[in-house]
Scaffold this motif. Structure first.
Motif, PDB file in Angstrom:
ATOM      1  N   UNK A 171       0.861  -1.186   0.000  1.00  0.00           N
ATOM      2  CA  UNK A 171       0.000   0.000   0.000  1.00  0.00           C
ATOM      3  C   UNK A 171       0.892   1.228   0.000  1.00  0.00           C
ATOM      4  N   UNK A 172       0.533   2.239  -0.780  1.00  0.00           N
ATOM      5  CA  UNK A 172       1.397   3.413  -0.881  1.00  0.00           C
ATOM      6  C   UNK A 172       1.237   4.369   0.306  1.00  0.00           C
ATOM      7  N   UNK A 173       0.211   4.178   1.123  1.00  0.00           N
ATOM      8  CA  UNK A 173       0.031   5.013   2.305  1.00  0.00           C
ATOM      9  C   UNK A 173       0.636   4.309   3.512  1.00  0.00           C
ATOM     10  N   UNK A 174       1.680   4.928   4.065  1.00  0.00           N
ATOM     11  CA  UNK A 174       2.424   4.294   5.145  1.00  0.00           C
ATOM     12  C   UNK A 174       1.585   3.935   6.352  1.00  0.00           C
ATOM     13  N   UNK A 175       0.676   4.817   6.749  1.00  0.00           N
ATOM     14  CA  UNK A 175      -0.144   4.565   7.930  1.00  0.00           C
ATOM     15  C   UNK A 175      -1.087   3.383   7.684  1.00  0.00           C
ATOM     16  N   UNK A 176      -1.683   3.366   6.500  1.00  0.00           N
ATOM     17  CA  UNK A 176      -2.590   2.269   6.155  1.00  0.00           C
ATOM     18  C   UNK A 176      -1.824   0.953   6.110  1.00  0.00           C
ATOM     19  N   UNK A 177      -0.660   0.983   5.461  1.00  0.00           N
ATOM     20  CA  UNK A 177       0.157  -0.230   5.329  1.00  0.00           C
ATOM     21  C   UNK A 177       0.576  -0.748   6.707  1.00  0.00           C
ATOM     22  N   UNK A 178       0.993   0.165   7.576  1.00  0.00           N
ATOM     23  CA  UNK A 178       1.414  -0.237   8.923  1.00  0.00           C
ATOM     24  C   UNK A 178       0.241  -0.803   9.716  1.00  0.00           C
TER      25      UNK A 178
ATOM     26  N   UNK B 250       2.327 -14.258   9.444  1.00  0.00           N
ATOM     27  CA  UNK B 250       3.541 -13.473   9.635  1.00  0.00           C
ATOM     28  C   UNK B 250       3.708 -12.527   8.455  1.00  0.00           C
ATOM     29  N   UNK B 251       3.884 -11.247   8.731  1.00  0.00           N
ATOM     30  CA  UNK B 251       4.159 -10.282   7.669  1.00  0.00           C
ATOM     31  C   UNK B 251       5.641 -10.369   7.339  1.00  0.00           C
ATOM     32  N   UNK B 252       5.951 -10.814   6.131  1.00  0.00           N
ATOM     33  CA  UNK B 252       7.353 -11.010   5.741  1.00  0.00           C
ATOM     34  C   UNK B 252       7.925  -9.800   5.012  1.00  0.00           C
ATOM     35  N   UNK B 253       7.061  -8.846   4.638  1.00  0.00           N
ATOM     36  CA  UNK B 253       7.558  -7.675   3.950  1.00  0.00           C
ATOM     37  C   UNK B 253       6.462  -6.663   3.680  1.00  0.00           C
ATOM     38  N   UNK B 254       6.873  -5.423   3.378  1.00  0.00           N
ATOM     39  CA  UNK B 254       5.944  -4.358   3.029  1.00  0.00           C
ATOM     40  C   UNK B 254       6.485  -3.628   1.808  1.00  0.00           C
ATOM     41  N   UNK B 255       5.564  -3.127   0.988  1.00  0.00           N
ATOM     42  CA  UNK B 255       5.954  -2.381  -0.213  1.00  0.00           C
ATOM     43  C   UNK B 255       5.028  -1.195  -0.392  1.00  0.00           C
ATOM     44  N   UNK B 256       5.578  -0.105  -0.918  1.00  0.00           N
ATOM     45  CA  UNK B 256       4.813   1.127  -1.103  1.00  0.00           C
ATOM     46  C   UNK B 256       4.393   1.348  -2.547  1.00  0.00           C
ATOM     47  N   UNK B 257       4.785   0.446  -3.434  1.00  0.00           N
ATOM     48  CA  UNK B 257       4.396   0.576  -4.838  1.00  0.00           C
ATOM     49  C   UNK B 257       4.427  -0.794  -5.504  1.00  0.00           C
ATOM     50  N   UNK B 258       3.818  -0.870  -6.680  1.00  0.00           N
ATOM     51  CA  UNK B 258       3.706  -2.138  -7.374  1.00  0.00           C
ATOM     52  C   UNK B 258       5.028  -2.737  -7.802  1.00  0.00           C
ATOM     53  N   UNK B 259       5.958  -1.887  -8.220  1.00  0.00           N
ATOM     54  CA  UNK B 259       7.255  -2.381  -8.688  1.00  0.00           C
ATOM     55  C   UNK B 259       8.001  -3.077  -7.552  1.00  0.00           C
ATOM     56  N   UNK B 260       8.003  -2.447  -6.380  1.00  0.00           N
ATOM     57  CA  UNK B 260       8.653  -3.059  -5.220  1.00  0.00           C
ATOM     58  C   UNK B 260       7.946  -4.336  -4.814  1.00  0.00           C
ATOM     59  N   UNK B 261       6.617  -4.351  -4.952  1.00  0.00           N
ATOM     60  CA  UNK B 261       5.841  -5.547  -4.617  1.00  0.00           C
ATOM     61  C   UNK B 261       6.256  -6.725  -5.484  1.00  0.00           C
ATOM     62  N   UNK B 262       6.442  -6.487  -6.768  1.00  0.00           N
ATOM     63  CA  UNK B 262       6.860  -7.542  -7.690  1.00  0.00           C
ATOM     64  C   UNK B 262       8.216  -8.108  -7.260  1.00  0.00           C
ATOM     65  N   UNK B 263       9.136  -7.222  -6.929  1.00  0.00           N
ATOM     66  CA  UNK B 263      10.468  -7.639  -6.514  1.00  0.00           C
ATOM     67  C   UNK B 263      10.426  -8.448  -5.220  1.00  0.00           C
TER      68      UNK B 263
END
Length: 235
Positions: free
Chosen positions: A9-16, A29-42
């Protein structure tokens, strides 16, 4: 064994917030977070999550495009799309891109957690409004030719392949597309839930479909199911 979840999610508060709710569960278990689609793919490729909780509107690469890339890979994780916007285009595009679920961000935390578990188990979940929109799409006659990308490009998406189904599998397909879950299908047909699961797995394999969402769409496209099903959130 904990479900591995990637939160995008690109909104940090929402993602957190999502991450905190998910990580508090004993079976997740949350193994990772991403703020955009490109990072999500990686990160999806690097971290091998079981489920990706995906926002739609994001910079660089939106959630729909990211979902299409992620689900197109071998041993892909399940994707549960969350969005603030209850729009037809988002529902249909998310399903075409390979998402196994579509929920609105205003869902209760328990619904989000249940949705993650449902898609991780190999089934699919849609927000009630999305289910109504999907059914209405076919009721209006607009559904003709609306096949998921992976189904329309495979040999398992036409009437010829339907002939390979047994009568029991066709019955299960019709009830599945009407919005019934496995227990309800078992009750309708007088068989066990285990037998229903076997029929579902077999018909998905024969038709070259990824999940129940694709099976539902195909059933409507081919007229196997009429758009007057009992209401249900899970497909």
């Amino acid at each position: 064994m904990s479900l591995r979840v990637l939160v995008v999610d690109d909104q940090g508060i929402v993602r957190a917030g999502f991450a905190a709710v998910i990580d508090a569960e004993e079976d997740m278990t949350v193994v990772g977070e991403a703020a955009d689609g490109a990072t999500a793919v990686t990160l999806a490729a690097e971290l091998a999550p079981d489920v990706v909780v995906m926002d739609v509107r994001m910079p660089e690469l939106d959630g729909i495009a990211a979902t299409r890339i992620i689900t197109g890979k071998e041993n892909a994780p399940r994707v549960l799309v969350l969005t603030t916007f209850d729009l037809d285009a988002y529902v249909f595009d998310a399903l075409r891109a390979g998402a196994s679920g579509f929920l609105l961000k205003d869902v209760h935390a328990s619904e989000l957690l249940d949705g993650i578990r449902v898609v991780a188990s190999g089934e699919s979940v849609l927000a009630p409004s999305a289910t109504r929109r999907l059914i209405g799409h076919y009721a209006s006659g607009a559904g003709t030719g609306f096949h998921p990308d992976s189904a329309s490009d495979s040999p398992g998406s036409g009437p010829r392949e339907l002939e390979s189904l047994t009568e029991s599998q066709r019955n299960v397909l019709g009830l599945l597309a009407s919005g019934l879950n496995n227990a309800e299908i078992a009750g309708e047909l007088g068989i066990t839930v285990g037998t229903v699961k076997s029929h579902v797995n077999a018909l998905l394999r024969k038709l070259g479909l990824r999940d129940r969402v694709q099976a539902t769409i195909l059933a409507y496209d081919l007229g196997i199911t009429r758009p007057n099903p009992p209401g249900a959130d899970h497909l």
